[in-house]
Motif scaffolding. Sequence first.
Motif, PDB file in Angstrom:
ATOM      1  N   ILE A  41       8.946   0.461 -54.244  1.00 30.67           N
ATOM      2  CA  ILE A  41       8.753  -0.461 -53.167  1.00 30.67           C
ATOM      3  C   ILE A  41       9.696  -0.093 -52.064  1.00 30.67           C
ATOM      4  CG2 ILE A  41       7.928  -2.400 -52.315  1.00 30.67           C
ATOM      5  CD1 ILE A  41       6.750  -3.055 -55.139  1.00 30.67           C
ATOM      6  N   LYS A  42       9.603   0.047 -50.898  1.00 33.54           N
ATOM      7  CA  LYS A  42      10.551   0.299 -49.958  1.00 33.54           C
ATOM      8  C   LYS A  42      10.771  -0.881 -49.004  1.00 33.54           C
ATOM      9  CE  LYS A  42      11.272   4.619 -51.602  1.00 33.54           C
ATOM     10  NZ  LYS A  42      12.593   4.658 -52.587  1.00 33.54           N
ATOM     11  N   GLY A  43      11.804  -0.975 -48.496  1.00 27.97           N
ATOM     12  CA  GLY A  43      12.104  -2.091 -47.489  1.00 27.97           C
ATOM     13  C   GLY A  43      11.923  -3.472 -47.783  1.00 27.97           C
ATOM     14  N   ILE A  44      11.401  -4.334 -47.109  1.00 31.71           N
ATOM     15  CA  ILE A  44      11.130  -5.598 -47.039  1.00 31.71           C
ATOM     16  C   ILE A  44      10.208  -6.061 -48.019  1.00 31.71           C
ATOM     17  CG2 ILE A  44       9.527  -6.387 -45.472  1.00 31.71           C
ATOM     18  CD1 ILE A  44      11.467  -8.570 -44.659  1.00 31.71           C
ATOM     19  N   GLY A  45       9.354  -4.897 -48.477  1.00 25.81           N
ATOM     20  CA  GLY A  45       8.254  -5.101 -49.568  1.00 25.81           C
ATOM     21  C   GLY A  45       8.710  -5.486 -50.781  1.00 25.81           C
ATOM     22  N   ALA A  46      10.152  -5.018 -51.022  1.00 25.57           N
ATOM     23  CA  ALA A  46      10.842  -4.973 -52.207  1.00 25.57           C
ATOM     24  C   ALA A  46      11.042  -6.588 -52.630  1.00 25.57           C
ATOM     25  CB  ALA A  46      11.754  -4.145 -52.546  1.00 25.57           C
ATOM     26  N   SER A  47      11.178  -7.295 -51.370  1.00 26.89           N
ATOM     27  CA  SER A  47      11.742  -8.648 -51.789  1.00 26.89           C
ATOM     28  C   SER A  47      10.639  -9.576 -52.450  1.00 26.89           C
ATOM     29  CB  SER A  47      11.858  -9.293 -50.236  1.00 26.89           C
ATOM     30  OG  SER A  47      12.530  -8.626 -49.508  1.00 26.89           O
ATOM     31  N   CYS A  49       8.398 -12.515 -53.638  1.00 27.98           N
ATOM     32  CA  CYS A  49       7.290 -13.390 -53.070  1.00 27.98           C
ATOM     33  C   CYS A  49       7.883 -14.602 -52.811  1.00 27.98           C
ATOM     34  CB  CYS A  49       6.101 -13.429 -54.007  1.00 27.98           C
ATOM     35  SG  CYS A  49       4.665 -12.478 -53.660  1.00 27.98           S
ATOM     36  N   ALA A  50       8.679 -15.274 -53.563  1.00 29.82           N
ATOM     37  CA  ALA A  50       9.321 -16.456 -53.043  1.00 29.82           C
ATOM     38  C   ALA A  50      10.017 -16.674 -51.778  1.00 29.82           C
ATOM     39  CB  ALA A  50      10.513 -16.862 -54.211  1.00 29.82           C
ATOM     40  N   GLU A  51      10.603 -15.339 -51.354  1.00 33.73           N
ATOM     41  CA  GLU A  51      11.461 -15.456 -50.270  1.00 33.73           C
ATOM     42  C   GLU A  51      10.288 -15.186 -48.969  1.00 33.73           C
ATOM     43  OE1 GLU A  51      14.277 -11.874 -49.893  1.00 33.73           O
ATOM     44  OE2 GLU A  51      14.580 -12.305 -52.221  1.00 33.73           O
ATOM     45  N   TYR A  52       9.333 -14.461 -49.389  1.00 32.41           N
ATOM     46  CA  TYR A  52       8.227 -14.635 -48.365  1.00 32.41           C
ATOM     47  C   TYR A  52       7.691 -15.924 -48.098  1.00 32.41           C
ATOM     48  CZ  TYR A  52       3.328 -14.011 -46.131  1.00 32.41           C
ATOM     49  OH  TYR A  52       2.538 -14.608 -45.230  1.00 32.41           O
ATOM     50  N   VAL A  53       7.423 -16.670 -48.915  1.00 36.34           N
ATOM     51  CA  VAL A  53       6.809 -18.120 -48.904  1.00 36.34           C
ATOM     52  C   VAL A  53       7.839 -18.919 -48.120  1.00 36.34           C
ATOM     53  CG1 VAL A  53       6.449 -20.360 -50.166  1.00 36.34           C
ATOM     54  CG2 VAL A  53       5.685 -18.085 -50.964  1.00 36.34           C
ATOM     55  N   GLN A  54       9.326 -18.676 -48.495  1.00 34.16           N
ATOM     56  CA  GLN A  54      10.256 -19.476 -47.760  1.00 34.16           C
ATOM     57  C   GLN A  54      10.181 -19.142 -46.260  1.00 34.16           C
ATOM     58  OE1 GLN A  54      14.245 -18.937 -49.188  1.00 34.16           O
ATOM     59  NE2 GLN A  54      15.057 -20.726 -48.014  1.00 34.16           N
ATOM     60  N   ALA A  55      10.067 -17.963 -45.950  1.00 31.75           N
ATOM     61  CA  ALA A  55      10.177 -17.671 -44.625  1.00 31.75           C
ATOM     62  C   ALA A  55       8.903 -18.074 -43.829  1.00 31.75           C
ATOM     63  CB  ALA A  55      10.213 -16.219 -44.460  1.00 31.75           C
ATOM     64  N   ALA A  56       7.750 -17.970 -44.319  1.00 32.21           N
ATOM     65  CA  ALA A  56       6.533 -18.531 -43.810  1.00 32.21           C
ATOM     66  C   ALA A  56       6.354 -19.810 -43.674  1.00 32.21           C
ATOM     67  CB  ALA A  56       5.382 -18.188 -44.547  1.00 32.21           C
ATOM     68  N   ALA A  57       7.115 -20.759 -44.504  1.00 36.08           N
ATOM     69  CA  ALA A  57       7.116 -22.414 -44.504  1.00 36.08           C
ATOM     70  C   ALA A  57       7.953 -22.680 -43.352  1.00 36.08           C
ATOM     71  CB  ALA A  57       7.528 -22.779 -45.927  1.00 36.08           C
ATOM     72  N   ALA A  58       9.218 -21.794 -43.051  1.00 33.38           N
ATOM     73  CA  ALA A  58      10.042 -22.298 -42.353  1.00 33.38           C
ATOM     74  C   ALA A  58       9.736 -21.667 -40.856  1.00 33.38           C
ATOM     75  CB  ALA A  58      11.418 -21.658 -42.546  1.00 33.38           C
ATOM     76  N   GLY A  59       8.618 -20.969 -40.680  1.00 37.13           N
ATOM     77  CA  GLY A  59       7.880 -20.341 -39.456  1.00 37.13           C
ATOM     78  C   GLY A  59       9.089 -19.500 -38.961  1.00 37.13           C
ATOM     79  N   SER A  60       9.995 -18.926 -39.770  1.00 36.47           N
ATOM     80  CA  SER A  60      10.709 -17.833 -39.536  1.00 36.47           C
ATOM     81  C   SER A  60      10.376 -16.456 -39.237  1.00 36.47           C
ATOM     82  CB  SER A  60      11.709 -17.494 -40.464  1.00 36.47           C
ATOM     83  OG  SER A  60      12.633 -16.506 -40.505  1.00 36.47           O
ATOM     84  N   PRO A  61      10.941 -15.770 -37.788  1.00 36.26           N
ATOM     85  CA  PRO A  61      10.605 -14.593 -37.458  1.00 36.26           C
ATOM     86  C   PRO A  61      10.601 -13.729 -38.481  1.00 36.26           C
ATOM     87  CG  PRO A  61      12.166 -15.646 -35.915  1.00 36.26           C
ATOM     88  CD  PRO A  61      12.214 -16.564 -37.288  1.00 36.26           C
ATOM     89  N   LEU A  62      11.275 -13.833 -39.780  1.00 39.40           N
ATOM     90  CA  LEU A  62      11.232 -12.898 -40.759  1.00 39.40           C
ATOM     91  C   LEU A  62      10.061 -12.720 -41.259  1.00 39.40           C
ATOM     92  CD1 LEU A  62      13.019 -11.073 -42.570  1.00 39.40           C
ATOM     93  CD2 LEU A  62      13.353 -13.129 -44.126  1.00 39.40           C
ATOM     94  N   ALA A  63       9.005 -13.740 -41.280  1.00 38.05           N
ATOM     95  CA  ALA A  63       7.842 -13.860 -41.688  1.00 38.05           C
ATOM     96  C   ALA A  63       6.850 -12.666 -41.042  1.00 38.05           C
ATOM     97  CB  ALA A  63       6.855 -15.011 -41.646  1.00 38.05           C
ATOM     98  N   GLY A  64       7.063 -12.488 -39.770  1.00 41.87           N
ATOM     99  CA  GLY A  64       6.332 -11.538 -38.987  1.00 41.87           C
ATOM    100  C   GLY A  64       6.801 -10.079 -39.517  1.00 41.87           C
ATOM    101  N   ARG A  65       8.408  -9.904 -39.980  1.00 40.67           N
ATOM    102  CA  ARG A  65       8.432  -8.616 -40.569  1.00 40.67           C
ATOM    103  C   ARG A  65       7.797  -8.472 -41.656  1.00 40.67           C
ATOM    104  NH1 ARG A  65      14.613  -8.307 -41.870  1.00 40.67           N
ATOM    105  NH2 ARG A  65      13.761  -6.069 -42.560  1.00 40.67           N
ATOM    106  N   TYR A  66       7.340  -9.394 -42.529  1.00 43.43           N
ATOM    107  CA  TYR A  66       6.654  -9.159 -43.912  1.00 43.43           C
ATOM    108  C   TYR A  66       5.360  -8.801 -43.560  1.00 43.43           C
ATOM    109  CZ  TYR A  66      10.048 -11.288 -46.965  1.00 43.43           C
ATOM    110  OH  TYR A  66      11.103 -11.719 -47.969  1.00 43.43           O
ATOM    111  N   LEU A  67       4.743  -9.312 -42.406  1.00 38.41           N
ATOM    112  CA  LEU A  67       3.195  -9.144 -42.094  1.00 38.41           C
ATOM    113  C   LEU A  67       3.162  -7.606 -41.499  1.00 38.41           C
ATOM    114  CD1 LEU A  67       1.992 -12.423 -40.956  1.00 38.41           C
ATOM    115  CD2 LEU A  67       1.515 -11.461 -43.029  1.00 38.41           C
TER     116      LEU A  67
END
Length: 208
Positions: A41-47, A49-67
């Motif tokens: 798995i390359k890039g942010i996809g290797a992070s 799941c907990a990091e995605y949940v945290q970014a989504a809960a915070a409304g962080s622009p990082l969540a957009g990178r995951y999507l």
Amino acid sequence: TAPNRPCNPGNPDMRNTLLAAAILLSNVTATAADQDGHFGIKGIGASACAEYVQAAAAGSPLAGRYLGWANGYLTRLNQTDAQTFDILPWQSTRMLYVLLGDYCQQHPDKSFGTAVSALTKALQTQRLTRESGVRQYTNDNGSVFLYEEVLRLAQKRLNEATGAGIAVNGNLDDATTEALEKFQQAHKLQASGLPDEPTLQLLFYPPE
């Protein structure tokens, strides 16, 4: 994902149908790439799941990178899988966001890429296996853009679920509009007569 109205989890039936899809997703093992079931798995996809949940809960622009990573994965799958034209032909980015969030909350230590892989397996029954044109379906209540084949599948499902007896032709004719309105009224949705995403969610993922 096809351009549609965002899902509305506020409706009780909608919450139930999203829950049903999420349960389906949580019970799926990710696609294996080698004989041991491992894949790179390359890039942010290797992070995690907990990091995605945290970014989504915070409304962080990082969540957009995951999507964005997830949409790239899905596009690549559409390109390389001979049995798939579009793996998520009517589900919006908002629904993708909800389902991945549910999976990642249940599996915080798995990678985000594993979550996306599991999503593609859980929802592959709704994929389009051949090319279909996108049409704008319009009536007095608005319009939606949808693959013509998805409307055919919706017409078939309406017949199965309600006995409407409408033609499966991919056209938003009077009979289809009336059948959609009756279905929407029965499920306390806006009776628009349009094959919008909340309606398709309840048609294809009926609450138990």
